[in-house]
Design an enzyme around this catalytic site. Structure first.
Site, short mmCIF file in Angstrom:
data_model
loop_
_atom_site.label_atom_id
_atom_site.label_comp_id
_atom_site.label_asym_id
_atom_site.label_seq_id
_atom_site.Cartn_x
_atom_site.Cartn_y
_atom_site.Cartn_z
N CYS A 287 0.86 -1.20 0.00
CA CYS A 287 0.00 0.00 0.00
C CYS A 287 0.89 1.24 0.00
CB CYS A 287 -0.90 -0.03 1.24
SG CYS A 287 -1.82 1.50 1.48
N CYS B 139 -0.01 3.99 2.46
CA CYS B 139 0.24 3.64 3.87
C CYS B 139 1.74 3.68 4.18
CB CYS B 139 -0.25 2.23 4.20
SG CYS B 139 -1.84 1.80 3.54
N ASP B 140 2.55 3.12 3.31
CA ASP B 140 3.97 2.88 3.64
C ASP B 140 4.95 3.73 2.84
OD1 ASP B 140 3.06 0.93 5.36
OD2 ASP B 140 3.17 -0.65 3.86
#
Ligand code: NAP
Length: 305
Positions: free
Chosen positions: A133, A136-137
């Site tokens: 993701c 997200c990361d």
């Protein structure tokens, strides 16, 4: 055991739209969600193609608002993991970490999770260079070199997002043509994303964490190594149907077979959003499913008093 007219499993846009409609129709409605409202949508920083938001909308915020809107009409949300389902009983029973719940109807809105590469070291390197993701990361790879694997809209959006953070982004795709919408192609060039065509990732190189990937050209068989601090795997999604397996008709890829009415092979059980068989998986089509499922669930309840 607490019982409801409608139990919605999964709190993404499909699930919360269904809950909004059923609760607003006066049906007692429970949403069971394992993590946070919005589902996959909540991990998207900007959604540009949901109508009504000309400047785009943060997916997490939209999820929260959908939950609040359903709550306003009386839908209840319980956060917990669903551990099993009895879909052929009357009422249907949903087992969860928060206890068992009975539903006269069930709307499955469990979505899909990222497909894995299935190569050696992938599990071990999760969080150590292997990610699924970008929003997200991505921040963990600021100023670094990353590979994005895949040729669909997710891969291309991830590559564009990462190109704003990372020193270098490679997009590795197994064919010589993207599956993603044509509109993205120019942006990839403008952002300096280097596309590696006709290639698949065959191995992950590591020391304590990922140091690079081995690629194979699917046409020539030629192998090459690409030094990289991270790989974002964006090669499609797998429907989250394990809990319903053996109880409902699924297609070959594991999606719940349901048409636009969202009726499944089991009366009183409906499927909405990414988890059902459909051509276009988008926030707006998931929301549309929610309205349809609510309509036909209500019809089912009127016929089964
Ligand atoms: P997708 O459209 O199914 O694309 C998956 C990509 O991964 C394809 O390019 C596919 O290659 C490749 N692939 C599949 N299995 C592979 C494997 N084992 N090894 C290497 N490559 C593999 O999936 P997605 O990009 O996650 O998108 C899912 C759905 O969400 C789509 O309907 C998409 O349009 C939608 N979506 C929309 C937006 C948007 O509109 N803003 C954003 C994100 C996602 P091939 O091309 O060769 O099959």
């Amino acid at each position: 055991m607490k019982s409801y007219d409608v139990i919605v499993v999964g709190g993404g846009p499909g699930g919360y739209t269904a809950a909004l409609y059923t609760a607003r129709s006066g049906l007692s409605t429970l949403v069971l969600e394992k993590l946070s409202a919005g589902g996959q949508m909540a991990t998207t920083s900007t959604i540009d193609n949901y109508p009504g938001f000309p400047d785009g909308v943060d997916g997490f915020d939209l999820g929260q608002q959908m939950e609040q809107q359903a709550q306003k009409y009386g839908a209840e949300t319980i956060y917990g993991e669903v551990t099993g389902m009895d879909l052929h009983t009357e009422p249907k029973i949903i087992h969860s970490s928060e206890g068992d719940f009975a539903g006269r109807t069930v709307i499955l809105a469990t979505g899909a999770y990222p497909r894995e590469l299935g190569i050696s070291g992938e599990q071990e390197l999760r969080g150590k260079g292997v990610a699924y993701c970008a929003t997200c990361d991505g921040m963990m790879f600021r100023g670094k070199t990353v590979v994005v694997n895949g040729g669909g809209n997710t891969a291309v959006e991830d590559a564009l997002y990462l190109s704003r953070l990372c020193a270098k982004v490679y997009l590795v795709h197994r064919r010589d043509q993207l599956r993603a919408s044509a509109v993205y192609r120019k942006a990839l060039d403008e952002q300096g994303v280097e596309i590696v065509w006709n290639s698949r990732v065959t191995a992950l190189r590591k020391e304590n964490r990922l140091t690079g990937v081995e690629l194979e050209n699917v046409k020539t068989g030629e192998k090459r190594e690409l030094a990289s601090d991270g790989i974002f795997v964006a090669i499609g999604r797998v429907p989250d149907t394990a809990m319903a397996a053996g109880q409902l008709e699924l297609d070959q890829a594991g999606y719940i077979v349901a048409d636009e009415t969202c009726r499944t092979s089991v009366p009183g059980v409906f499927a909405v959003g990414d988890v059902r068989t459909k051509a276009v998986r988008q926030v707006v089509t998931a929301a549309a499913d929610g309205a349809n499922a609510a309509h036909f669930a209500e019809e089912y309840l009127m016929d089964h008093v």
